[in-house]
Enzyme design. Structure first.
Site, short mmCIF file in Angstrom:
data_model
loop_
_atom_site.label_atom_id
_atom_site.label_comp_id
_atom_site.label_asym_id
_atom_site.label_seq_id
_atom_site.Cartn_x
_atom_site.Cartn_y
_atom_site.Cartn_z
N HIS A 1 -22.68 19.93 41.76
CA HIS A 1 -22.64 19.96 40.32
C HIS A 1 -24.28 20.20 39.73
CE1 HIS A 1 -23.99 15.90 41.84
NE2 HIS A 1 -24.65 15.76 40.84
N ASP B 1 -17.75 19.08 46.26
CA ASP B 1 -19.16 18.89 45.66
C ASP B 1 -20.28 19.35 46.44
OD1 ASP B 1 -20.86 18.51 43.38
OD2 ASP B 1 -20.73 16.28 43.57
N SER C 1 -29.68 14.22 43.02
CA SER C 1 -28.50 15.00 43.49
C SER C 1 -28.89 16.01 44.27
CB SER C 1 -27.67 15.70 42.11
OG SER C 1 -27.16 14.67 41.12
#
Length: 486
Positions: free
Chosen positions: A150, A179, A267
């Site tokens: 993402h 992911d 992230s």
């Protein structure tokens, strides 16, 4: 010549004013919390600086998302971070806590040279537009980096900063359903790979550190503990899109829960232990605000690095597959249909040539446990299988006509179903209508993926501003389909 800029993403924005830093200029920072990676600042040239890097360059990894919670009603899961994985360096640093430096100082000194700041850009009519920022981890000396899908989703160009040096980067490959993504820093050499630990042997309460670029603030660290292990979650397509993810069904098995701070921008960054070894990829947070609230999650490094290595080798990442279509059994369904068990995963179909068929699983079996762990429904079994590797042998507890038995199954992989899904997706994209028209599609069914879940992504163009993802995550066959509506 293509120019780099940080004009806002065309999706929705929320404004934030930093009066303390820039009250005189009356500057407004606009953050996209609805886009795929997060946010970008509207005017890079006017941003206040900390040293040579910009302050608050934007959220990375998305903002508020779905009403998913791990035992917390109404909590919001935000794919705002993910841990990273790499290969051990030829020269490994041994941390000696008897040195003058504190443990946190020593771990930070060892790991920060391996932490990556990722900038993602989208092509906006021949001009590159800042889409968002995130984090990553160095895997190899020549520049292979692991991050979250993402973080890079929707990008057409990437820049990475490692140990103060900035490189152009190319996207090597992704595994959206897990992911995980891999970038390659161009012309990089002599980088410091992060040493890999073992995420299978963690102790609740042990010391950990998160590293990354929260809110675009590079080389940031935070400490905490392992709060829990084996936290699993399925994020369906619509929830993923709302969260700022890829808009595809994402499966997170056996995640590590930590109270070390994870914020938008972390992230793809690292979760490390007290020896400075990578144990996880920071990926999700649970929060009412979308920012740190003490509950964050990381993808276990043993799982993530296996997928990353497949991507680097030029392979399509594969996942363990049982080879059955499933429906969930609960007490109401059991009473309605006269089933022998009140909970579990009902086997609606067995795929030909699968490990399930070879082991003797049959339609009508109800799987109630895997390796001794209770299975409450189809999603439980799906997550448990996803946490294994192709070729692993698992022991299923099966209720067959009221008699319980144990069946050992060697798991296959989903390579064939992924190939079929990709081919169908490519066909549908070729038939995509002109801008502004609706066009929905979905692919896969329970038999394709072996779990009884649709995995479909149905999406259509949304006024030319991107893809608006819709339905498509289905439960395959349900008990009403099998037995008739009651």
């Amino acid at each position: 010549m293509t120019n780099l800029n940080t004009t806002p993403n065309p999706f929705g924005k929320h404004s934030f004013r930093d009066n303390a830093v820039d009250s005189a200029a009356n500057q407004t920072y606009e953050f996209d919390i609805d886009g795929s990676v997060a946010a970008s600042v509207e005017n890079a040239a006017a941003k206040p600086k900390f040293g040579r890097r910009s302050f608050l360059t934007g959220f990375a990894g998305a903002a508020l998302a779905c009403m998913l919670a791990f035992g917390v009603q109404g909590a919001i899961i935000d794919p705002a971070t993910a841990e990273a994985t790499g290969t051990p360096s030829a020269t490994q640093t041994v941390i000696n806590t008897n040195d003058d430096a504190t443990l946190a100082e020593a771990v930070a000194a060892k790991c920060l040279p391996s932490v990556v700041y990722v900038e993602t850009y989208a092509d906006a009519g021949g001009q590159l537009q800042g889409l968002g920022t995130g984090s990553g981890v160095v895997m190899t000396e020549d520049g292979y980096l692991i991050t979250n899908n993402h973080v890079v989703d929707g990008g057409s160009a990437y820049k990475v900063t490692i140990a103060g040096n900035t490189y152009d980067a190319e996207l090597v490959g992704t595994d959206p359903s897990s992911d995980v993504a891999v970038l390659k820093a161009k012309d990089a050499s002599g980088l410091t790979p992060m040493e890999i630990g073992d995420s299978d042997n963690l102790t609740v309460g042990e010391w950990v550190m998160t590293l990354g670029a929260p809110f675009g603030l590079e080389q940031s660290v935070a400490t905490g503990i392992v709060s829990a292990t084996s936290r699993s979650q399925i994020m369906d397509a619509s929830e993923s899109m709302q969260s700022g993810g890829s808009g595809e069904t994402t499966i997170y098995p056996n995640m590590i829960q930590t109270d070390a701070a994870i914020n938008p921008g972390n992230s793809g960054g690292a979760l490390v232990d007290d020896e400075g070894k990578l144990i996880g990829i920071n990926t999700l947070i649970t929060s009412y605000s979308g920012n740190y609230s003490g509950v964050g999650f990381a993808i276990p490094v043993n799982y993530a690095v296996n997928l990353a290595q497949q991507i680097i080798a030029g392979e399509t990442p594969t996942h363990a597959q049982l080879g059955v279509s499933l429906s969930t059994v609960n007490d109401q369904a059991a009473a309605s249909y006269g089933l022998a068990a009140e909970s579990g995963a009902y086997v609606a179909a067995v795929s030909q040539g699968s490990g399930a068929e070879a082991a003797g699983l049959q339609e009508g079996d109800i799987i109630t446990a895997l390796d001794g762990e209770p299975v409450e429904g189809a999603s439980d079994l799906m997550l448990a299988v996803r946490g294994k590797n192709p070729g692993d042998t698992v022991k299923l507890t099966v209720n067959r006509n009221g008699q319980e038995q144990e069946i050992s199954v060697t798991l296959g992989d989903d390579a064939a179903s992924q190939k079929a899904a990709a081919e169908q997706k490519a066909q549908q994209e070729q038939q995509m209508p002109e801008q502004g028209q609706d066009f929905d599609w979905s692919y896969g069914d329970g038999n394709d993926y072996g779990y009884g879940w649709g995995y479909g992504d149905g999406y259509g163009q949304d006024g030319g501003n991107g893809y608006g993802y819709g339905d498509g995550y289905g439960n395959g066959l349900n008990l009403d389909d099998l037995f008739g509506q009651r």
